[in-house]
Design an enzyme around this catalytic site. Structure first.
Site, PDB file in Angstrom:
ATOM      1  N   LYS A  54      36.923  29.295  34.843  1.00 34.23           N
ATOM      2  CA  LYS A  54      37.369  29.876  33.577  1.00 34.23           C
ATOM      3  C   LYS A  54      37.403  28.818  32.476  1.00 34.23           C
ATOM      4  O   LYS A  54      37.014  29.092  31.336  1.00 34.23           O
ATOM      5  CB  LYS A  54      38.746  30.526  33.762  1.00 34.23           C
ATOM      6  CG  LYS A  54      38.694  31.812  34.590  1.00 34.23           C
ATOM      7  CD  LYS A  54      40.066  32.274  35.040  1.00 34.23           C
ATOM      8  CE  LYS A  54      39.943  33.499  35.940  1.00 34.23           C
ATOM      9  NZ  LYS A  54      41.222  33.933  36.521  1.00 34.23           N
ATOM     10  N   GLN A  98      47.304  32.642  36.676  1.00 33.95           N
ATOM     11  CA  GLN A  98      46.435  32.847  37.832  1.00 33.95           C
ATOM     12  C   GLN A  98      47.262  33.294  39.036  1.00 33.95           C
ATOM     13  O   GLN A  98      48.206  32.627  39.433  1.00 33.95           O
ATOM     14  CB  GLN A  98      45.693  31.555  38.159  1.00 33.95           C
ATOM     15  CG  GLN A  98      44.705  31.676  39.303  1.00 33.95           C
ATOM     16  CD  GLN A  98      43.526  32.556  38.959  1.00 33.95           C
ATOM     17  OE1 GLN A  98      42.934  32.432  37.894  1.00 33.95           O
ATOM     18  NE2 GLN A  98      43.182  33.452  39.865  1.00 33.95           N
ATOM     19  N   ASP A 121      44.448  39.590  30.516  1.00 36.03           N
ATOM     20  CA  ASP A 121      44.178  40.197  31.818  1.00 36.03           C
ATOM     21  C   ASP A 121      44.422  41.705  31.781  1.00 36.03           C
ATOM     22  O   ASP A 121      44.039  42.418  32.706  1.00 36.03           O
ATOM     23  CB  ASP A 121      45.071  39.565  32.889  1.00 36.03           C
ATOM     24  CG  ASP A 121      44.263  38.788  33.925  1.00 36.03           C
ATOM     25  OD1 ASP A 121      43.028  38.861  33.882  1.00 36.03           O
ATOM     26  OD2 ASP A 121      44.875  38.117  34.771  1.00 36.03           O
TER      27      ASP A 121
END
Length: 299
Positions: A54, A98, A121
Site C-alpha cells: 500500500k 490494517q 476502507d
C-alpha cells in the site's frame, strides 16, 4: 474455454493511472496533495507485506504516505489517541487500520474511531448506512473494484439479475447495495439458501465471496453470465508436490466453458483492492476541499 477473461491486473493499472493523473491536477491546480495514513499494530508478517504494498502504491501515484507501526502491546487508549491525531490532521485524507489487530483490541471500536469522511476502507457504520440509504459514502474497496469491473463489461447494469454469494459486512452486503444502486435485481445468497445452485443459474451477474474453494461449479452458471470470483484459497498444487497454488470460490475451468466473462484467481479482483483504496483517498480529499470528485473512480 469460451469466456472472456477479465484482466483485473491491467484494469487496476489503468485505475492507478487515473488516480495519478487526478493527483497531479490537484497539486498543480489547487496545491493539494492527497494523503493516506496506514496504521499497523503488531508484527503480523502478512499484514506487513500488505502495508508495504500500500505504501509503494501510494507513493507511485504521487500521494503522501504516512505509516504508523505500533507495538503489539499498544493499548486501545494509545491507538485511539493516534487515530484522533490523524482525524484532526488536514494533510491526512484517508485512514486505514490494517487488520487483524492483536486480540486485546476490538476491530469494530477501532473502525468507529476513524472519522467516516476519512474511512477509506468503507467499513464504518456511518458509511454502510450512507451506502444503504443512497447517500454519499466511502465504499469498501473490494466491492467498489468489482463494480468497476462489471461496469466495464456492460453498457448498463440496469435490469440485470445479480446474485451475490456471501453476506459479510466487508463484502457481500456492500456489493449488493452497489448493484442495487446500478438498478440490478439483487439476491444475496448464503449457507442457508435453499437450492443455491438453482438460484445461481438465473444470474446474469454471479459474484462469489464465501471462501470455499471451487464451491461454484460450471453447471451453476447461466450461459453467457459474468462471473466475479472474490474468493481466494491456498491449496496443494496437483502437479508440483510440496508447492501450493491459489484458487477461488469458482471452479474456473468448468465455469469458463459456460460464462460470457470471468475473473481469474489470481489476477482478477485482487489487484483492484489497492487501486480502489487509492481512488477512495482521492475521493475523500476532493470532498474535504469541496472539489469535484474524480469521474469513474467512485460508486
Amino acid at each position: 474455454m469460451t469466456a472472456k477473461i477479465i484482466d483485473g491486473k491491467a484494469f487496476a493499472a489503468d485505475v492507478r493511472g487515473q488516480v495519478a493523473d487526478h493527483v497531479t491536477r490537484l497539486k498543480s491546480d489547487h496545491g493539494i496533495t492527497p494523503g493516506l495514513a496506514v496504521v499497523l499494530v503488531g508484527e503480523d508478517p502478512a499484514s506487513e507485506v500488505y502495508v508495504s504494498h500500500k505504501h509503494k502504491a501510494t507513493v507511485e501515484v504521487g500521494m503522501q504516505s504516512f505509516e504508523h507501526k505500533l507495538p503489539a502491546d499498544t493499548s486501545e487508549e494509545d491507538l485511539f489517541a493516534l487515530i484522533d491525531k490523524l482525524n484532526a490532521d488536514p494533510s491526512v485524507h484517508g485512514i486505514l487500520c490494517q487488520f487483524p489487530v492483536p486480540d486485546h483490541l476490538d476491530e469494530r471500536r477501532t473502525v468507529a474511531r476513524i472519522d467516516p469522511a476519512k474511512d477509506v476502507d468503507g467499513l464504518s457504520v456511518t458509511n454502510a448506512g450512507l451506502l444503504s440509504s443512497g447517500g454519499e459514502a466511502l465504499v469498501s474497496c473490494t466491492p467498489l473494484g468489482c463494480l468497476m469491473l462489471l461496469r466495464a463489461e456492460y453498457d448498463s447494469l440496469s435490469g440485470k439479475d445479480a446474485v451475490v454469494i456471501g453476506r459479510s459486512n466487508l463484502f457481500g452486503k456492500p456489493m449488493a447495495q452497489l448493484l442495487l444502486g446500478d438498478n440490478c435485481t439483487v439476491t444475496i445468497a448464503h449457507s442457508r439458501t435453499k437450492d443455491l445452485a438453482e438460484v445461481c443459474r438465473r444470474a446474469d451477474i454471479l459474484v462469489a465471496a464465501v471462501g470455499r474453494a471451487e464451491m461454484v461449479r460450471g453447471d451453476w452458471v447461466k450461459p453467457g453470465a459474468t462471473v466475479i470470483d472474490v474468493g481466494i484459497s491456498r491449496v496443494s498444487h496437483p502437479e508440483k508436490p510440496g508447492k501450493t497454488k491459489l484458487i477461488g470460490d469458482v471452479n474456473f475451468a468448468e465455469a469458463a466453458e459456460v460464462a460470457g466473462a470471468i475473473t481469474p484467481v489470481p489476477g482478477g479482483v485482487g489487484p483492484m483492492t489497492i487501486a480502489c483504496l487509492l481512488a477512495n483517498t482521492v475521493t475523500a480529499c476532493c470532498r474535504a476541499h469541496g472539489l469535484d470528485e474524480p469521474k469513474g473512480l467512485t460508486a
